[in-house]
Enzyme design. Structure first.
Site: not given
Ligand code: ARG
Length: 464
Positions: A155-156, A277, A283, A285, A290, A317, A322, A325
């Protein structure tokens, strides 16, 4: 460059703006799911009588053709396609003629992209859950072999009480199991279909959202079209769950790094999981842990990025979405990479050093609590016993001795309740064995925890 949208636009996009606007560079990752989603949509349109059965069949076979082309490396849309949805629709029309232009009836890219991303994440969650089980299996195998291996507990980061190494490893299996459950919970909220929510308000066509959802294996459908196209809670929840998995992996990673240092020397790294290394020939590693520790920050960053992107975003929307993603895809890739590497590290990369571990648990005062417990069990109030042992430790330190080096006369001079069995009570093995309270490190507890975990894991694996 051909324009993708309606005749309202007279001129094409400036090439720099086109590149800026395009998501095809990363949403190509969704192609499988875009095709699957479109096939379900086409089938639904035909079933609902919005297009004819023949038209439906032609759309489906065209989409299947694109899938084949993609698998063979023949479909490689560029920036002119803007995004994966336009790219597929355009190729479809090339393949099947004007009927291809009917695919987008009764839907929008907004519900389409939401559908694709959810289909993607459902798959990924299942894969990550599978990896979490492999990770648990590796922990259990290592734990099984080390129930009676002792390791200092901290601990610590100060020596506290010795532990069964298996107990230490099983703590990580508990975390991994919670992670698995958290993902199962997130899955429930990913498993909702937005398809048919349209751009934001639904559609004028008599679509059957339940049917397309059923074809895609979605358990539920969004009840509100605005919410359906603009909800990203599920992605944020996934990133939270992913961040916690990274927290857990990074803690284990840090411990392995410490254990592998010369200062600790508890574990050696096998050649297959460590690197050298370029200049220091001596070494070895710990690159794997890491990197796991380092990559953790990146997943946290994506969580933060998504939260900030969503904050104050008006319905429904907005193109901001976009941006959901790349961080999501990168988190999935990072997480899978880290889980895979850590599992291999556990399976074949670590060599615990029993001799060094034994020395470690014998060379300190981590049995001091046991002396106090010894007196308390003989009726001395615990706080009094605790103070007395504090004094003994101080004296030992001054004389460069350990508790086990004191003679029986020394012990009895401190308190008449001490007798010969004190030596047994403070031996590290006994110190560990004696912590037999539920969930403790006592060997019996550890054995039953191990058995429970093994059963549970077997059950989860058979359900997959
Ligand atoms: N490529 C767009 C996205 O990933 C698709 C949806 C586009 N919709 C729009 N109203 N421009 O969000």
């Amino acid at each position: 460059m051909a324009k993708t949208w309606s005749d309202r636009f007279e001129k094409s996009l400036h090439p720099v703006i086109a590149a800026f606007n395009a998501s095809i560079g990363f949403d190509i990752e969704l192609i499988e799911y875009d095709l699957t989603g479109s096939i379900a949509h086409a089938r639904m349109l035909a079933k609902a009588g919005i297009i004819s059965p023949t038209e439906g069949e032609r759309l489906v076979s065209g989409l299947e053709q694109i899938r084949r082309e993609y698998c063979q490396g023949d479909f490689q849309p560029g920036v002119e396609a803007e995004d994966i949805h336009f790219a597929v629709e355009r190729r479809l029309t090339e393949l099947v003629g004007d009927v291809g232009k009917k695919l987008h009836t009764g839907r929008s890219r907004n519900d389409q992209v939401g559908t694709d991303t959810r289909l993607y994440l459902r798959d990924q969650i299942h894969q990550i859950q599978g990896q979490l089980l492999d990770f648990q299996r590796a922990l259990l195998t290592l734990a099984e072999a080390n129930v009676e291996t002792l390791i200092p507990g901290y601990t610590h980061l100060q020596r506290a009480q010795p532990l069964s190494l298996a107990h230490h490893l099983l703590a990580y299996r508990e975390m991994a199991q919670r992670d698995w459950e958290r993902l199962a919970d997130v899955y429930r909220r990913v498993d909702i279909s937005p398809l048919g929510c349209g751009a934001l308000a639904g559609t004028t066509f008599p679509i059957d959202r339940h049917y397309s959802a059923e074809l895609l294996g979605f358990k539920h459908i969004y009840a509100n079209s605005l919410d359906g196209v603009s909800d990203r809670d599920w992605a944020i929840e996934f990133l939270c769950a992913a961040s916690l998995i990274m927290v857990h992996l990074s803690r284990l990673a840090e411990e392995v790094i410490l254990w592998a240092s010369q200062e600790f020397g508890f574990v050696g790294l096998k050649d297959s999981c460590s690197t050298g290394s370029s200049i220091m020939p001596q070494k070895k590693n710990p690159d794997v842990p890491e990197l796991v520790r380092g990559k953790t920050g990146r997943v946290f960053g994506h969580l933060q990025g998504m939260l900030v992107m969503m904050k104050a975003l008006p319905l429904a929307y907005n193109k901001d979405l976009q941006e959901d993603k790349e961080g999501l895809f990168d988190s999935v890739k990072t997480l899978k990479g880290c889980l895979g590497a850590m599992t291999i590290l556990l399976q074949e990369g670590l060599e615990f050093r029993p001799q060094r571990l034994l020395e470690a648990v014998n060379e300190d005062f981590s049995n001091a609590t046991d002396v106090a417990d010894y007196l308390a069990a003989k009726g001395v109030p615990f706080r009094e016993a605790y103070n007395l042992v504090g004094k003994v430790v101080k004296t030992c330190l001054e004389q460069e001795k350990l508790l086990k080096d004191l003679s029986l006369a020394d012990w009895q001079a401190l308190h008449p309740a001490f007798s010969e069995d004190i030596y047994q009570a403070i031996a590290p093995r006994q110190v560990v064995a004696a912590r037999n309270s539920y969930g403790g490190t006592g060997f019996d507890q550890v054995r039953s925890a191990l058995a429970l975990a093994q059963n549970h894991l077997q059950q989860l694996s058979s359900e997959l």
